[in-house]
Write a protein that holds these residues in place. Structure first.
Motif, PDB file in Angstrom:
ATOM      1  N   THR A   1      -5.384   4.482  -6.763  1.00  0.00           N
ATOM      2  CA  THR A   1      -6.240   5.811  -7.022  1.00  0.00           C
ATOM      3  C   THR A   1      -5.363   6.219  -8.282  1.00  0.00           C
ATOM      4  O   THR A   1      -4.034   6.256  -8.214  1.00  0.00           O
ATOM      5  CB  THR A   1      -5.974   6.773  -5.767  1.00  0.00           C
TER       6      THR A   1
ATOM      7  N   PRO B   1     -11.514  -0.187  -6.418  1.00  0.00           N
ATOM      8  CA  PRO B   1     -11.306  -1.648  -5.901  1.00  0.00           C
ATOM      9  C   PRO B   1     -10.809  -2.463  -7.080  1.00  0.00           C
ATOM     10  O   PRO B   1     -11.468  -2.570  -8.180  1.00  0.00           O
ATOM     11  CB  PRO B   1     -12.462  -2.104  -5.436  1.00  0.00           C
TER      12      PRO B   1
ATOM     13  N   GLY C   1      -3.466   1.448  -2.876  1.00  0.00           N
ATOM     14  CA  GLY C   1      -4.240   2.009  -1.682  1.00  0.00           C
ATOM     15  C   GLY C   1      -4.167   0.948  -0.314  1.00  0.00           C
ATOM     16  O   GLY C   1      -3.121   0.557   0.128  1.00  0.00           O
ATOM     17  N   THR C   2      -5.413   0.294   0.128  1.00  0.00           N
ATOM     18  CA  THR C   2      -5.356  -0.602   1.087  1.00  0.00           C
ATOM     19  C   THR C   2      -4.701  -1.803   1.147  1.00  0.00           C
ATOM     20  O   THR C   2      -4.423  -2.291   2.199  1.00  0.00           O
ATOM     21  CB  THR C   2      -7.000  -0.910   1.441  1.00  0.00           C
ATOM     22  N   ALA C   3      -4.236  -2.258   0.156  1.00  0.00           N
ATOM     23  CA  ALA C   3      -3.417  -3.229   0.090  1.00  0.00           C
ATOM     24  C   ALA C   3      -2.507  -3.426  -1.300  1.00  0.00           C
ATOM     25  O   ALA C   3      -2.827  -2.681  -1.798  1.00  0.00           O
ATOM     26  CB  ALA C   3      -4.536  -4.736   0.052  1.00  0.00           C
TER      27      ALA C   3
ATOM     28  N   SER D   1      -8.842  -6.650  -0.842  1.00  0.00           N
ATOM     29  CA  SER D   1      -9.465  -5.180  -0.582  1.00  0.00           C
ATOM     30  C   SER D   1      -8.195  -4.174  -1.215  1.00  0.00           C
ATOM     31  O   SER D   1      -8.287  -3.157  -0.812  1.00  0.00           O
ATOM     32  CB  SER D   1      -9.296  -4.903   1.129  1.00  0.00           C
ATOM     33  N   ALA D   2      -7.888  -4.701  -2.330  1.00  0.00           N
ATOM     34  CA  ALA D   2      -6.801  -3.824  -2.908  1.00  0.00           C
ATOM     35  C   ALA D   2      -7.512  -2.495  -3.572  1.00  0.00           C
ATOM     36  O   ALA D   2      -8.617  -2.886  -4.032  1.00  0.00           O
ATOM     37  CB  ALA D   2      -6.045  -4.526  -3.933  1.00  0.00           C
ATOM     38  N   THR D   3      -6.959  -1.357  -3.673  1.00  0.00           N
ATOM     39  CA  THR D   3      -7.709  -0.465  -4.278  1.00  0.00           C
ATOM     40  C   THR D   3      -6.357   0.574  -5.064  1.00  0.00           C
ATOM     41  O   THR D   3      -5.027   0.471  -4.799  1.00  0.00           O
ATOM     42  CB  THR D   3      -8.321   0.602  -3.456  1.00  0.00           C
TER      43      THR D   3
ATOM     44  N   SER E   1     -11.458   8.297  -7.466  1.00  0.00           N
ATOM     45  CA  SER E   1     -11.500   7.860  -6.125  1.00  0.00           C
ATOM     46  C   SER E   1     -10.992   6.448  -5.842  1.00  0.00           C
ATOM     47  O   SER E   1     -10.495   5.996  -6.928  1.00  0.00           O
ATOM     48  CB  SER E   1     -12.893   7.776  -5.635  1.00  0.00           C
ATOM     49  N   ALA E   2     -10.603   5.961  -4.793  1.00  0.00           N
ATOM     50  CA  ALA E   2     -10.161   4.578  -4.646  1.00  0.00           C
ATOM     51  C   ALA E   2     -11.004   3.475  -5.523  1.00  0.00           C
ATOM     52  O   ALA E   2     -11.975   3.451  -5.282  1.00  0.00           O
ATOM     53  CB  ALA E   2      -9.952   4.370  -3.322  1.00  0.00           C
TER      54      ALA E   2
ATOM     55  N   ALA F   1       0.880  -1.473   0.077  1.00  0.00           N
ATOM     56  CA  ALA F   1       0.009   0.162  -0.116  1.00  0.00           C
ATOM     57  C   ALA F   1       0.818   1.436  -0.016  1.00  0.00           C
ATOM     58  O   ALA F   1       1.866   1.159   0.787  1.00  0.00           O
ATOM     59  CB  ALA F   1      -0.870  -0.004   1.328  1.00  0.00           C
TER      60      ALA F   1
END
Length: 141
Positions: free
Chosen positions: A77, A90, A121-123, A73-75, A87-88, A44
């Motif tokens: 941007t 997915p 992002g998250t992952a 949960s990967a995003t 936005s993020a 991330a």
């Protein structure tokens, strides 16, 4: 009974009045496409440089897409010159092929050439995961 109403492109001159052409004919649509395949594990916050857009272009958000593979949960941007224009988005893990799609949600216009990047992002992404980004833009050149 259903009602029929007119847009701003239909003149008030009655049924025989010619409609106004609502197509914007100036400029040319182009598509920049980048495919990135992870050759190492990414975390991330890591940034993938995708391509550079020429100066003074206008994005067409409804036609821009992102397809990818990553952790559940990967995003990502999308950014132009470090400024986020999506936005993020997915991207989910899949053993094969492209499994997700998202439209770019907002627009940045610049008078200078912009490096387009994808920030994880998250992952992150594992080795072999793929990211495909299509950015459609209008150029007046």
């Amino acid at each position: 009974m259903a009602k029929t109403v007119n847009s701003n492109l239909i003149p008030a001159g009655g049924p025989n009045a010619a409609p106004v052409n609502g197509l914007k004919s100036n400029g040319h649509l182009r598509c920049a496409t980048a495919t990135f395949k992870a050759t190492e594990a990414l975390a991330a916050g890591d940034v993938i440089q995708l391509f550079e857009l020429p100066p003074a272009v206008e994005l067409v958000p409804a036609l821009c897409t992102v397809h990818g593979q990553g952790a559940a949960s990967a995003t990502v941007t999308l950014k132009a010159g470090g400024v986020a224009f999506s936005s993020a988005i997915p991207i989910a893990n899949a053993a094969k092929g492209v499994i997700d799609y998202a439209a770019v949600k907002s627009v940045e216009i610049s008078s200078e050439a912009q490096m387009i990047t994808a920030e994880l992002g998250t992952a992150g992404m594992t080795v072999g995961n793929e990211l495909v980004v299509n950015i459609v833009y209008k150029s007046n050149a």
